[in-house]
Enzyme design. Sequence first.
Site, short mmCIF file in Angstrom:
data_model
loop_
_atom_site.label_atom_id
_atom_site.label_comp_id
_atom_site.label_asym_id
_atom_site.label_seq_id
_atom_site.Cartn_x
_atom_site.Cartn_y
_atom_site.Cartn_z
N ASP A 34 1.32 -1.06 0.42
CA ASP A 34 0.06 -0.41 0.03
C ASP A 34 0.86 1.03 0.14
OD1 ASP A 34 -2.37 1.40 0.47
OD2 ASP A 34 -2.58 1.12 1.86
N ARG A 38 -0.47 7.74 -2.66
CA ARG A 38 0.58 8.74 -1.17
C ARG A 38 1.70 9.00 -2.02
NH1 ARG A 38 -1.03 5.30 3.71
NH2 ARG A 38 -1.78 4.13 1.92
N ARG A 47 -0.90 9.19 -10.14
CA ARG A 47 -1.05 7.66 -9.40
C ARG A 47 -0.19 6.86 -10.43
NH1 ARG A 47 -4.33 7.72 -5.20
NH2 ARG A 47 -4.15 5.62 -4.96
N ASN A 82 -10.79 -2.85 -5.15
CA ASN A 82 -10.31 -1.84 -5.74
C ASN A 82 -10.95 -1.44 -7.24
OD1 ASN A 82 -7.37 -3.14 -4.91
ND2 ASN A 82 -7.86 -1.53 -3.92
C1 IPE Z 1 -5.27 -3.05 0.17
O1 IPE Z 1 -5.57 -1.59 -0.18
C2 IPE Z 1 -5.59 -3.31 -1.19
C3 IPE Z 1 -3.68 -3.77 -2.46
C4 IPE Z 1 -2.47 -3.56 -1.76
C5 IPE Z 1 -4.09 -4.19 -3.28
P1 IPE Z 1 -6.38 0.05 -0.24
O2 IPE Z 1 -5.30 1.09 -0.80
O3 IPE Z 1 -7.01 -0.45 -1.13
O4 IPE Z 1 -7.03 -0.07 1.20
P2 IPE Z 1 -7.86 0.56 1.88
O5 IPE Z 1 -8.75 1.10 0.90
O6 IPE Z 1 -7.20 1.88 2.20
O7 IPE Z 1 -8.34 -0.12 3.40
C1 IPE Z 2 -1.93 0.73 -3.75
O1 IPE Z 2 -1.85 1.73 -3.11
C2 IPE Z 2 -1.42 -0.32 -4.63
C3 IPE Z 2 -3.01 -0.81 -4.75
C4 IPE Z 2 -4.21 -0.72 -4.12
C5 IPE Z 2 -3.24 -0.98 -6.23
P1 IPE Z 2 -2.91 2.54 -3.31
O2 IPE Z 2 -3.04 2.99 -4.97
O3 IPE Z 2 -3.46 2.28 -2.77
O4 IPE Z 2 -2.14 4.20 -2.81
P2 IPE Z 2 -2.26 4.53 -1.52
O5 IPE Z 2 -3.28 4.43 0.03
O6 IPE Z 2 -3.45 5.77 -2.75
O7 IPE Z 2 -0.96 5.57 -1.36
MG MG Z 3 -4.26 2.45 -0.52
#
Ligand code: IPE
Ligand code: IPE
Ligand code: MG
Length: 254
Positions: A34, A38, A47, A82
């Site tokens: 995760d 950010r 992104r 997602n």
């Molecule tokens: C969890 O991350 C899923 C993956 C890393 C693929 P998210 O970014 O989707 O989770 P939440 O929404 O912060 O709980």
């Molecule tokens: C994890 O990074 C990747 C996936 C969930 C596919 P994020 O896209 O959730 O990144 P943040 O949480 O917005 O920083």
């Molecule tokens: Mg995330």
Amino acid sequence: MSLLRSRISRKPAPAPVETGGQGAVPRHIAIIMDGNGRWAKARRLPRLAGHRSGAEAVRRTLRAAGKLGIECVTLYAFSSENWKRPEEEIADLTGLMKQFLRSELDEIHEAGIRLKIIGDHHAFEPEAAAMVDAAVARTADNRASTLVVALNYGSQDELARAMRRLAEQVKAGTLAPSEITPEAIAAQLDTADLPPLDLLIRTSGEVRLSNFLLWQAAYAELYFTDTLWPDFDEAALVAAIESYARRERRYGGR
Ligand code: IPE
Ligand code: IPE
Ligand code: MG
């Protein structure tokens, strides 16, 4: 130098340090990768740039896990939730997945790694799904280690599918309700053939499981780090495993 660090640098191992913990390298680690968004935001980048750097982190982490001799690595790449993201981001992630397979599959296969999918990748566009199917088929007989990728995966969905299969067996008269034991449930999960989960890592400072391996995490050690996924590297993995090695697992005993 710790035992793990020396293993990474391939120098002779010093006598193991008495930590009071179990001191072993985990057989099965899982990572909630995760923080890509950010990471990009902090650099004023789109992104997609974060997801691209995240793919680099996957590469680094797999190589490091191989050096450490970890038997099974499970990566949360796309959750069943997602799909709530904008179509464009989903297309970017799907594109990166295809690119990753094109550039990395040879190395993965040559390293003797078996690719396994949990969740249902057939929800992705047909070309991507077919590439994943081909990669799974090509690596099916590999035995050195297992790379599990969670694609369109949700733990509650996995459990619901498992329960449905058990219910069908009860309905067909081939299973008695009293035979629905924790072992019988575990055998129906997508992870049935994997070693027990030892260590669950989440990056980016969020302290939640986001519907990942809820059943399998029952006695896993949890490790949360503020490091954003694109910054995760060999040193970060070693730090997580050193933390694991210092812990004492009790499984309810004393
Ligand atoms: C969890 O991350 C899923 C993956 C890393 C693929 P998210 O970014 O989707 O989770 P939440 O929404 O912060 O709980
Ligand atoms: C994890 O990074 C990747 C996936 C969930 C596919 P994020 O896209 O959730 O990144 P943040 O949480 O917005 O920083
Ligand atoms: Mg995330």
